[in-house]
Design a protein around this motif. Sequence first.
Motif: not given
Lengths: 496, 153
Positions: A112-113, A394-395, A398-399, A403, B58-60, B62-64, B67, B70
């Motif tokens: 995740w990180y 939220k994560r 966008v992807t 993406k 704001k949307y991005k 979190m540790a995404v 996307s 990171p």
Amino acid sequence: MELFGQTVSFGSGVFLLLALTMALSFEFVNGFHDTANAVATVIYTHSLKPMVAVVWSGCWNLIGVLTSTGAVAFGVLALLPVELVLNVGSGAGFAMVFALLISAIIWNLGTWYLGLPASSSHTLVGSIMGVGLANSWLSGAHEFGEGVNWAKASEVGMSLLVSPIVGFSCAALLLLLCKALIKRPDLYGAPDKDKAPPLWIRGLLVLTCTGVSFAHGSNDGQKGMGLIMLILVGILPLSFAVDLNTSQNQIKELAATTETISFQMDRHSPGVAMGGYSIAAEELSGYLKTTGKMTERTFAAVGTKCREISEILSGKNSLTELNADQRRILRSDLYLTSETLGKLIKQRKVEDPAELKSVAELKKHMDKVTKFIPTWVKVAVAIALGLGTMIGWKRIVVTVGEKIGKEHLTYAQGASAELVAMGTILAADQLGLPVSTTHVLSSGIAGTMAANRSGLQMDTLRNLLLAWVLTLPVCVLLGAGIFAFGLNVILRLGIK
Amino acid sequence: MISDREVNFSGRASGGRATIRALTNFGDHFEWPTWPELRLLLFSNGIQEKHDAVTREKYKRMAVPHSFKPSLSVMEAFLAATVAFLRIFLGSLLFAFWGTYSLFTVASIHSTFWRVVAVPPLVCVFALLFGLLMFFISATARFFSRHTQPKIA
């Protein structure tokens, strides 16, 4: 103190609550890892407001968990070494449960990180294999690698491997079919930045979102359920070793069928004497290992175990009439016999059609008594998964939207990918196989991008592949390492 | 006299550096922290916020993972994951000890009335201990994160 009708010490209580909270945390983490897969398209296309979509998805995840059959849960558990499943209340059993949970949570959080789209299913399966390998390595009585149910592992591995390919190709085909049949240009355009799509497209996207949420809940929720059942059987065997709600008729039927099958098995092994129930158990445990070969003694052992089950159940109207030891023995016998019958059927060792039918029927009856999931477990898992869902949306929005392909996701692409993901996960559900929601949906989107000639973002695909390749080996190592460490600590503390 | 001890660290509340007033109630005036302040105080790891505040909308924030940007180095990700795992594990351990102790306590009370009365204080004790645990983990994480260099994408 009395808990579920069983006296529990302070230490057992702490173990129970710790293990349950960790298992629910695993589901929570799983929720925020995967959920947005379902809500991404509806939020991205402005079909639903984020909060509405998330709550809607959370609710359908919850319904998915509540209506699940439990087949995936027990399919995942079948990967575990038989001796640890049967002795889950022992020190090694606890080490196994905590190793699975800790390694799965650590890898999920780590990826995740790091931004790697790892699959929770791969993570759990990798940890299970790691525990199995470490167990066979640490216990000198086994050959290295014997602790893993390789037949089941290859089945699960195949489903994890094939499902993204199915997602990719089916979603691509569905989009092409859609383009050929539905001539509506608005369906193939990128979503307007601030405008909701036409009503029918909106309806379609909400429907696919609902389906993916439901399918996700029904498949992923079961992984946590399986782990929780292991914990409950280990710590509270009196209440959870067998389904105490089994009806009188079912008990009588099971007792009668086991008696009949015991005679049939004896016919396959004339003159073979089994020197007691424990020797029969060892015989069956050996057969269930990867290297286990069927001999006449296997049939004799099944016959012996069936007789023992029949003896335990004879004259009983309810399973609550059995004492703690009898319940434990009954569970162990039912598990061993059922798994053996399953393997015999799969290896086509039972040739007579009538006998095959009765053996399959007996396996079904046996599984009903041991492979059950109480409603409160389903509710707890559903809430954990639902809460995770509501946090993680939220994560991925966008992807999934931007993406994977080089162009924006169109309505038709989103709907095709989600329909295929929903179908694939539900089909896997029926087969009792775990699949990765993330990979199925991501590959579905990639498939539609390829079919649409929109181009693929290589960075994203590289990350997907990296996560895919890394997850299994890392989790095998993590699971094995934590299990070995836990076992070492437990042995030093003198816990049997 | 109001005695405010100001704790500064990077945070997402104000887009750059957020100021948390960790209040010590020595005077006659007590000011409760707002929810965003409390959330930072208890749940921040001091790593992600640095990146979020500077680089993300704001949307991005979190540790995404999905996307795929990171912006964390392997060391930072390791630290952040360890902190998150510690929260889960130690939080679960605290809940397990508290839960078992509470169950034993409630079970030892015979009167239903007193059982009901005993529940709220037990819940408050858990909330307090949990808050302290989270604060301790956050403070430790922030201490370690000071030694990691952010790699802003």
